[in-house]
Scaffold this motif. Structure first.
Motif, PDB file in Angstrom:
ATOM      1  N   LEU A  15       0.691  -1.223  -0.023  1.00  0.00           N
ATOM      2  CA  LEU A  15      -0.020   0.137  -0.137  1.00  0.00           C
ATOM      3  C   LEU A  15       0.877   1.311  -0.061  1.00  0.00           C
ATOM      4  O   LEU A  15       0.597   2.167  -0.602  1.00  0.00           O
ATOM      5  N   ASN A  16       2.050   1.105   0.741  1.00  0.00           N
ATOM      6  CA  ASN A  16       2.844   2.406   0.821  1.00  0.00           C
ATOM      7  C   ASN A  16       4.323   2.052   0.628  1.00  0.00           C
ATOM      8  O   ASN A  16       4.606   2.516  -0.289  1.00  0.00           O
ATOM      9  N   GLU A  17       5.087   1.476   1.392  1.00  0.00           N
ATOM     10  CA  GLU A  17       6.378   1.279   1.495  1.00  0.00           C
ATOM     11  C   GLU A  17       6.854   0.647   0.322  1.00  0.00           C
ATOM     12  O   GLU A  17       7.900   0.651  -0.308  1.00  0.00           O
ATOM     13  N   THR A  22       4.563   3.576  -7.348  1.00  0.00           N
ATOM     14  CA  THR A  22       5.243   4.738  -6.941  1.00  0.00           C
ATOM     15  C   THR A  22       6.966   4.118  -6.781  1.00  0.00           C
ATOM     16  O   THR A  22       7.696   5.102  -6.567  1.00  0.00           O
ATOM     17  N   VAL A  23       6.884   2.959  -6.150  1.00  0.00           N
ATOM     18  CA  VAL A  23       8.134   2.579  -5.703  1.00  0.00           C
ATOM     19  C   VAL A  23       8.857   1.534  -6.359  1.00  0.00           C
ATOM     20  O   VAL A  23       9.854   1.505  -6.849  1.00  0.00           O
ATOM     21  N   GLN A  24       7.960   0.444  -6.985  1.00  0.00           N
ATOM     22  CA  GLN A  24       8.479  -0.461  -7.920  1.00  0.00           C
ATOM     23  C   GLN A  24       8.379  -0.372  -9.173  1.00  0.00           C
ATOM     24  O   GLN A  24       9.123  -0.876 -10.244  1.00  0.00           O
ATOM     25  N   ILE A  25       7.979   0.909  -9.541  1.00  0.00           N
ATOM     26  CA  ILE A  25       7.821   1.531 -11.089  1.00  0.00           C
ATOM     27  C   ILE A  25       7.134   0.379 -11.901  1.00  0.00           C
ATOM     28  O   ILE A  25       7.627  -0.099 -13.125  1.00  0.00           O
ATOM     29  N   LEU A  26       6.174  -0.399 -11.526  1.00  0.00           N
ATOM     30  CA  LEU A  26       5.424  -1.228 -12.203  1.00  0.00           C
ATOM     31  C   LEU A  26       4.090  -1.011 -12.454  1.00  0.00           C
ATOM     32  O   LEU A  26       3.335  -0.256 -11.962  1.00  0.00           O
ATOM     33  N   GLN A 204      13.286   7.398   3.417  1.00  0.00           N
ATOM     34  CA  GLN A 204      14.069   6.016   3.130  1.00  0.00           C
ATOM     35  C   GLN A 204      13.602   5.721   1.758  1.00  0.00           C
ATOM     36  O   GLN A 204      14.177   4.929   0.956  1.00  0.00           O
ATOM     37  N   LEU A 205      12.510   6.317   0.925  1.00  0.00           N
ATOM     38  CA  LEU A 205      12.150   5.858  -0.396  1.00  0.00           C
ATOM     39  C   LEU A 205      12.879   6.545  -1.264  1.00  0.00           C
ATOM     40  O   LEU A 205      13.000   6.157  -2.606  1.00  0.00           O
TER      41      LEU A 205
END
Lengths: 209, 204
Positions: A15-17, A22-26, A204-205
């Motif tokens: 959901l977030n981390e 937005t984080v794995q770019i998938l 940290q992201l």
């Protein structure tokens, strides 16, 4: 107890981390074009969740029998079958929305979220875990979609789920809907700003150079 | 004239990336260097120009409602169009394999420069998107499908090369920390898309 916690992590982390968009770019491919209105975004989110969860589950069930060389084709066929099911269901029960989504339902097949999770998780984990991972990632994907669609519909057409939100008195006083928000380009910029806010809150992201 | 129109439209106005966001994943992941961007872009042009016409023929002679009429008049009301997703993706996966083998055999230099990108293209949304849009546009002749596939591919190549060029430069500027990487790339792409809207409405 340890197992319970692991299942909860599988559901909550994306959901977030460890958000797939937005984080794995998938899965950005189809994420943006359908966020003009909230309703298609919700339907798309649910469809993707279903497809990711079940394809993860099925691939994980047969993961020890798939020859490594042809695994991409096998995975694509499983995903394509599920997507056809979803597409037919949408056509039967939510025809208007399925018209709005047009080719983007079909594009769930090549949505990188599905392939990404299959390769990264389902091929190495047990069916139940993979299923939960699929639900979690689908939910993370829907979450971003809904936020982007919320702002685009509210600012772009002054409605939410096709109900008027901005009161008429505002328009009388000279408020104008920002038609820019309806353009595809603004989806990218909205998402860029979302990432900016998220990374400011969770340093940290931030990407290392 | 009609063909020119399709060609120019598919490059500038209905650009895969700026108008439909197709192929974003590899677009964002492989746009750090101009050289690799050109390699991937060329592979996409190649595969789109082949798969769109092939899928057009499959759609026209196998899947559309009544398409099987050439086989036997009694098949006139058979409608297989619900199979199009699985057909298209199978054709694309198979074509990519074929193209890979051909390129490896006959143009080893090109193969070495495309490298890992060729197999990855099977799961690039732009390729399947090209076929699905082709199906929606209801072209009447295969030449239109060829031109459409080629044009969309060139539009994609252009977009990724532009972005890669900008990203090479931006590594020298002072971007706010949380915006670095993905965030600023999204915003750049958005601004480029706005610029591309200037082409909207052009008719030839």
């Amino acid at each position: 107890m340890a197992k319970k916690k692991k299942w909860k992590d599988l559901l909550v982390d994306p959901l977030n981390e460890n958000n797939p968009i937005t984080v794995q770019i998938l899965g950005i491919c189809s994420a943006l074009a359908i966020t003009v209105k909230l309703m298609p975004a919700i339907v798309m989110g649910i469809s993707v969740m279903v497809v990711v969860a079940f394809s993860n589950f099925i691939v994980s069930l047969i993961r020890n029998y798939i020859p490594n060389r042809i695994r991409i084709i096998v995975q694509l066929l499983i995903v394509a079958t599920l997507v056809i099911l979803v597409d037919q269901l949408l056509k039967a029960f939510a025809y208007d929305v399925s018209k709005q989504l047009s080719v983007f339902v079909g594009l769930i097949i090549t949505n990188c979220i599905v392939m990404g999770r299959l390769e990264a998780f389902a091929l190495a984990n047990k069916p139940i875990d993979s299923f939960l991972d699929g639900i979690g990632n689908g939910a993370g994907y829907s979450f971003v979609l809904i936020i982007v669609a919320f702002f685009r519909e509210l600012l772009g057409s002054g409605t939410l789920l096709d109900k008027k939100i901005i009161p008429q008195s505002f328009y009388d006083a000279g408020y104008v809907n920002n038609a820019m928000m309806l353009l595809p380009a603004m989806a990218l910029i909205t998402l860029g700003i979302y990432i900016w806010v998220q990374r400011s809150l969770y340093p940290q992201l931030t990407e290392k150079e | 004239m009609e063909l020119w129109n399709i060609f120019i439209r598919s490059i500038f106005i209905e650009n895969m990336i700026f108008a439909f966001f197709l192929g974003m994943c590899s677009y964002l992941a492989v746009s750090k260097k101009v050289k690799t961007a050109v390699g991937l872009g060329a592979a996409v042009v190649f595969v789109l120009a082949i798969t769109v016409p092939v899928n057009f023929l499959i759609d026209k002679y196998l899947l559309q409602p009544g398409a099987l009429k050439w086989l036997d008049p009694s098949f006139a009301d058979v409608d297989l169009s619900f199979l199009s997703f699985i057909m298209f993706i199978a054709v694309i996966a198979a074509m990519v394999q074929l193209v890979e083998m051909f390129v490896e055999r006959f143009a080893p230099a090109l193969y070495a420069s495309l490298g890992i990108f060729l197999p990855l293209i099977a799961v690039n949304c732009a390729i399947l998107g090209g076929s699905l849009f082709m199906q929606q546009k209801e072209f009447t002749h295969v030449s239109e499908a060829i031109v459409y596939g080629l044009g969309s591919g060139i539009g994609w190549l252009m977009a990724i090369v532009f972005l890669a060029a900008i990203r090479e430069k931006i590594s020298y500027s002072n971007v706010p920390k949380p915006l670095r990487g993905l965030g600023i790339t999204f915003i750049i792409t958005g601004l480029m898309a706005i610029a591309f809207m200037a082409f909207m409405g052009i008719k030839i």
